[in-house]
Design an enzyme around this catalytic site. Structure first.
Site, PDB file in Angstrom:
ATOM      1  N   GLY A  19     -15.636 138.051  51.347  1.00 32.20           N
ATOM      2  CA  GLY A  19     -14.806 136.978  51.892  1.00 32.20           C
ATOM      3  C   GLY A  19     -15.411 136.413  53.158  1.00 32.20           C
ATOM      4  N   GLY A  21     -14.323 134.327  56.767  1.00 37.29           N
ATOM      5  CA  GLY A  21     -13.242 133.917  57.655  1.00 37.29           C
ATOM      6  C   GLY A  21     -13.767 133.114  58.822  1.00 37.29           C
ATOM      7  N   MET A  23     -13.685 133.936  61.865  1.00 33.71           N
ATOM      8  CA  MET A  23     -14.251 134.772  62.915  1.00 33.71           C
ATOM      9  C   MET A  23     -15.327 135.720  62.400  1.00 33.71           C
ATOM     10  SD  MET A  23     -12.065 137.343  65.288  1.00 33.71           S
ATOM     11  CE  MET A  23     -12.778 138.838  65.920  1.00 33.71           C
ATOM     12  N   ALA A  24     -15.174 136.204  61.180  1.00 34.10           N
ATOM     13  CA  ALA A  24     -16.112 137.189  60.639  1.00 34.10           C
ATOM     14  C   ALA A  24     -16.237 137.028  59.128  1.00 34.10           C
ATOM     15  CB  ALA A  24     -15.643 138.607  60.983  1.00 34.10           C
ATOM     16  N   ASN A  25     -17.335 137.529  58.606  1.00 37.23           N
ATOM     17  CA  ASN A  25     -17.553 137.583  57.163  1.00 37.23           C
ATOM     18  C   ASN A  25     -17.460 139.043  56.720  1.00 37.23           C
ATOM     19  OD1 ASN A  25     -18.035 134.820  57.085  1.00 37.23           O
ATOM     20  ND2 ASN A  25     -20.224 135.087  57.454  1.00 37.23           N
ATOM     21  N   LYS A  41     -17.331 144.312  58.006  1.00 36.30           N
ATOM     22  CA  LYS A  41     -16.932 143.036  58.615  1.00 36.30           C
ATOM     23  C   LYS A  41     -17.924 142.737  59.731  1.00 36.30           C
ATOM     24  CE  LYS A  41     -12.613 141.693  59.161  1.00 36.30           C
ATOM     25  NZ  LYS A  41     -11.216 141.511  59.653  1.00 36.30           N
ATOM     26  N   ASP A 135       0.637 139.829  61.662  1.00 39.75           N
ATOM     27  CA  ASP A 135       0.307 138.926  60.545  1.00 39.75           C
ATOM     28  C   ASP A 135       0.630 139.580  59.207  1.00 39.75           C
ATOM     29  OD1 ASP A 135      -0.519 136.503  59.559  1.00 39.75           O
ATOM     30  OD2 ASP A 135      -2.647 137.000  59.537  1.00 39.75           O
TER      31      ASP A 135
END
Length: 586
Positions: A19, A21, A23-25, A41, A135
């Site tokens: 995935g 994102g 901010m991070a992969n 991550k 979240d």
């Protein structure tokens, strides 16, 4: 992006991307030392030089490292390799609850109770450590093939005793699960997670989120003001004890909610027991803020109005006395009998009419066909169909065919109820809103609420001379004003400000250099060079070239001009002393 086959820390070999994102992969990798697959991550390379992103990433690692629970994704390792910050976590081979809902629509009561028992158990462990998830939503809950639940992405979790609350933390969280206190800008507590879990439980049972709207702001306002729709009206087979768990978890006033996840867990354990079959609907012990106060005021106004009307009405005794005085007894009696006769006649008429009305099930066969044919089918069953159709977008029903009816199909309704047909206008389209200059998280929430698109956030290096504000939107891809299909991929581009070294030899003072180093967290070293060509204290050289990019934590060495040391000539007295010694020796 890290390519397949490459290694991190000479240990974790990348297999594939899981995935991406803002901010991070996240990558699937193989741990060559312990011989197991893991999820890695990695902070995106273009953000690794940004101190804010690095700190947020490290905070995520610190929060997650203190949690060890079967229902929380375990973290194995944290580190940095050649400028790449990474976290190594347990690899969960399963589906998110959001994916499960898309496949099945909604889940059974027993399944939901089992899932929520695991979620509340994991969150109780986090709450015991004073950590808020912030979240909770179906997208962040993984389900394994054996039914095991794993809570993921404590990326926005923050220890309650943290002294810093950034703007990013205050607006995090998907708007459909947003607690009222967060929507109102009052920050998060442990009970904020309780609210999000209650909303998620509602969605698991019904397949629907309770609050919908055209924008993120509209949905947030509904969380603040509107009471939660009754889940038993949607599905009467759901026990009142289960609805009570949701009612208590989703109270707008946090004082009416469970105090923590452990209390919610204990309530869920007995929710399906026989002893709770006849449980009454839960009533809040404290007012539900402005909403309840408004209701109470409305009731008071209604009572006052009735009292006033009653006081203004003429008393029966006065009417009788007046009738006696005016000799109208006969007229009154006739009027009374006439009124009774009319009332009886009207009552009989209503009963007869109600007896004639049939209740018929709206057939499912009207979906997916031409609206004229659907209208004829319904008319033949005795229904009245509105001649004006409503048009809605649909990715599954062809354009010009019936998508749904109101009331819904398979419902048994009286034939006197008018039926409205909703006709497909084709695939849903979304015109991308211009969110330039807005906070990127708010903009992301807006677009997701209206488009149901996959919105990712990427950064773009921007020179500090452009004076753009960090965490704001530079542009979107596709651009504002363009039309995209619902569910499309949309990128939000934010600035990553690039700071550069000035030429310190051009008149900079040591005080100015020290201020620059403090601002950018540089390690400052000094060297001194004797020279007669420059004034003492002048900056002669710098170890970092002018206009090169500033990286926090780097060492900056400054060479400063120094006046040459003065060599003193021997004093005459020293020479005389030597001569005297020599003479004495002779």
């Amino acid at each position: 992006m890290i390519v397949k086959g490459s290694k991190i820390n000479d240990r974790y070999q990348i297999i594939k991307t899981l995935g991406e994102g803002g901010m991070a992969n996240v990558y699937l990798a193989h741990d060559n030392i312990l011989d197991r697959n893991v999820a890695v991550k990695v902070l995106r390379g273009d953000l690794a030089s940004d101190e804010k992103f690095v700190r947020r990433f490290q905070r995520e690692a610190l929060s997650a490292s203190s949690l060890s629970h079967p229902n929380i994704v375990e973290m194995y390792d944290v580190g940095e390799d050649d400028g790449q910050y990474y976290i190594v976590m347990e690899y969960v081979d399963g589906k998110t609850l959001k994916q499960v809902l898309k496949q099945r629509g909604h889940l059974s009561v027993t399944e939901v109770v089992d899932i929520m028992l695991q979620v509340t158990d994991g969150m109780a462990h986090a709450h015991d450590a004073y950590i808020i998830h912030r979240d909770i939503k179906p997208q962040n809950i993984m389900m394994l093939s054996n039914g095991m639940i794993k809570i993921t992405d404590f990326g926005v979790a923050t220890a309650l005793n943290s002294t810093q609350l950034t703007q990013t933390n205050s607006v995090m969280g998907t708007v459909h699960y947003l607690p009222p206190e967060q929507a109102n800008g009052k920050g998060s507590t442990i009970r904020s997670d309780i609210y999000s879990m209650g909303i998620m439980m509602y969605e698991l049972l019904t397949g629907l989120v309770p609050y919908k709207g055209e924008s993120a702001v509209e949905i947030a306002l509904k969380h603040l003001k509107e009471p939660l729709p009754s889940i038993r009206k949607t599905n009467p087979s759901i026990p009142q004890s289960i609805e009570n768990v949701i009612i208590k978890a989703t109270a707008k006033n946090p004082k009416n909610r469970y105090t923590d996840a452990r209390m919610m867990h204990e309530d869920l354990k007995t929710a399906l027991d026989d002893s709770r079959k006849d449980e009454r609907r839960y009533v809040y012990p404290y007012p539900e803020n402005d909403l309840e106060e408004t209701k109470a005021l409305d009731k008071e106004v209604a009572v006052i109005k009735k009292v006033e009307e009653k006081n203004d009405a003429p008393k029966v005794e006065e009417i009788k006395e007046e009738n006696k005085k005016t000799n109208r007894t006969l007229i009154v009696l006739i009027s009374i009998f006439t009124a009774i006769a009319i009332a009886v006649a009207v009552g009989l008429y209503v009963l007869l009419e109600q007896g004639k009305v049939k209740e018929v099930v709206i057939p499912e066969e009207v979906i997916g066909i031409d609206p004229v044919k659907a209208s004829n089918k319904l008319t033949n069953l005795g229904f009245t169909v509105n001649t004006d159709y409503e048009y809605v977008s649909s990715d599954t029903i062809p354009e010009g065919k019936v998508v749904k009816t109101s009331p819904e199909v398979n419902r048994k309704v009286k034939t006197t109820a008018p039926i409205t047909l909703y006709v497909s206008s084709g695939e849903g389209k979304y015109i991308i809103e211009d969110v330039t200059g807005e906070n990127y998280l708010v903009a992301k929430g807006k677009i997701e609420a209206q488009c149901e698109c996959n919105v990712t956030v990427e950064s773009e290096v921007v020179d500090e001379e452009k004076k753009v504000k960090e965490d704001t939107v530079l542009r979107t891809e596709p651009a504002a004003g363009e039309s995209v299909k619902l569910g499309s991929q949309i990128k939000i581009i934010i600035p990553s400000v690039e700071y550069k070294y000035p030429d310190f030899t051009k008149g900079y003072t040591i005080a100015q250099i020290e201020e620059f180093a403090k601002k950018h967290e540089l390690k400052l070293e000094y060297a001194y060079q004797e020279t007669t060509s420059s004034k003492e204290g002048t900056i002669l050289k710098q170890s970092r070239a002018a206009k090169s990019v500033v990286t926090p934590g780097a060492t900056l060495k400054i060479t400063i001009a120094k006046a040459p040391a003065v060599v003193e000539e021997p004093k005459p007295e020293e020479n005389n002393t030597g001569n005297n010694t020599e003479n004495t020796g002779e």
